[in-house]
Design an enzyme around this catalytic site. Sequence first.
Site, PDB file in Angstrom:
ATOM      1  CE  LYS A  74      -4.521   0.641   0.313  1.00 35.11           C
ATOM      2  NZ  LYS A  74      -5.446  -0.365  -0.264  1.00 35.11           N
TER       3      LYS A  74
HETATM    4  N1  GLU Z   1      -6.895  -0.098  -3.697  1.00 33.86           N
HETATM    5  C1  GLU Z   1      -7.659  -1.275  -4.012  1.00 33.86           C
HETATM    6  C2  GLU Z   1      -7.789  -2.165  -2.808  1.00 33.86           C
HETATM    7  O1  GLU Z   1      -7.656  -1.735  -1.683  1.00 33.86           O
HETATM    8  C3  GLU Z   1      -7.128  -1.992  -5.248  1.00 33.86           C
HETATM    9  C4  GLU Z   1      -5.735  -2.490  -5.175  1.00 33.86           C
HETATM   10  C5  GLU Z   1      -5.214  -3.020  -6.491  1.00 33.86           C
HETATM   11  O2  GLU Z   1      -5.978  -3.132  -7.436  1.00 33.86           O
HETATM   12  O3  GLU Z   1      -4.012  -3.316  -6.547  1.00 33.86           O
HETATM   13  O4  GLU Z   1      -8.118  -3.317  -2.907  1.00 33.86           O
END
Ligand code: GLU
Length: 411
Positions: free
Chosen positions: A101
């Site tokens: 993240k």
């Molecule tokens: N931000 C989204 C999540 O929390 C998508 C993450 C992604 O597609 O890599 O799942």
Amino acid sequence: MYREAVGQFDRVAAVMGLDANVADRLRVPQKSTVVSFPFRHDTYNKVETIFGYRVQHLTTMGPTKGGIRYAPDVDLGEVTALAMLMTWKCSIVGVPFGGAKGGVRIDPMKLSRAELQRVTRRFTMEIINVIGPDTDIPAPDLGTNEQVMAWLMDTYSQHVGHAVPAVVTGKPPALGGSVARREATGRGLIFLVPQAANVVDLNPAEATVAIHGFGNVGLYAAIAADQAGLKVVAVSDISGGVYNPDGLDVAAAAKWVDENRVLAGYPDADAIEGEEVFSLDVDILIPAAVQGVIHKGNADDVKARLVIEGANNPTTLEADDMLRERGVFIVPDILANAGGVTVSYFEWVQDVQKYFWTENEVVARLREIMTRAFEDVHSIAIAENVDMRTAALIKGIRRVADAKLVRGVFP
Ligand code: GLU
């Protein structure tokens, strides 16, 4: 938030009887990058110092994967917790990634387009050595979108000297983004409604839905719910909520937001406070905005029988206990919102193979993966006599722990 994520992990590790060495290893991220950088405002004479983060929780399974959020209060703890949740999420749907993240501590609502672009390009440069199509693949999250991913892709590609679409997902289809990625999280969540409704003996054809959040997750969840024949009676965003007990015209509300940025002022429904969506008399509640919105102060007001978590971490641990005590069935975030990363995986596969799928192929494969994941998690919940969140964590942790044990320790 990080302490909560670790506390939850420890509790489930104990339930599973997880190998103590592996448990210890999974409690902490493998790599964390913290940067600060200068950001010049449009006025030119103001240079602000901005903080940014990229945390990679687990590199065992393949590249790491997860969104980048822009928010004025994001911090290392939050990003680390969310990176860990991404590990379990990827594992639950069986995509070959570990969790990551990112975050930039800035309010994107206050930036001009040029400022947003400068922040994005500079942050990308700051983390350029830790991202890449085989190492770590960012995606959109709170406060970021397809355009931000396009600038990230462009900055990375300029740096290496050729176009690298696979370095990021959730980018515009013109750059190698997948069709149906934008809708994927909301749509994937609604695919689970028939199975979840079945558990609580609810007839989906008569079910009413309230949605907190009308952004990338909430908006497309509302559209998918409407298309699936569910009655969406309330939606809300930062400007407040709108409510019509006979059912909202979702397409009209979406058009309103497209033209006016926010829901406030939408004429064809009653205006309510944003927080009121949690206590409405509905069958299904979908928190699809930010973390911590269902807490001990409002958990007892929730009348819905089903809570399907579109946001990451929308329910505090205390509220989670309170809801379950009252028999509310919760489909946890790491299962319910996994449609986003699932289609991100499809996007990465299409970019790497340079071979693109049709919308029907993407949607059919998404549905198959989501419904199978629900079935697997629900079977664990029944077999182990645990709630769905614990079952989802068991499924997510088990696969990762098995992989760690067979890879062994280097050197
Ligand atoms: N931000 C989204 C999540 O929390 C998508 C993450 C992604 O597609 O890599 O799942």
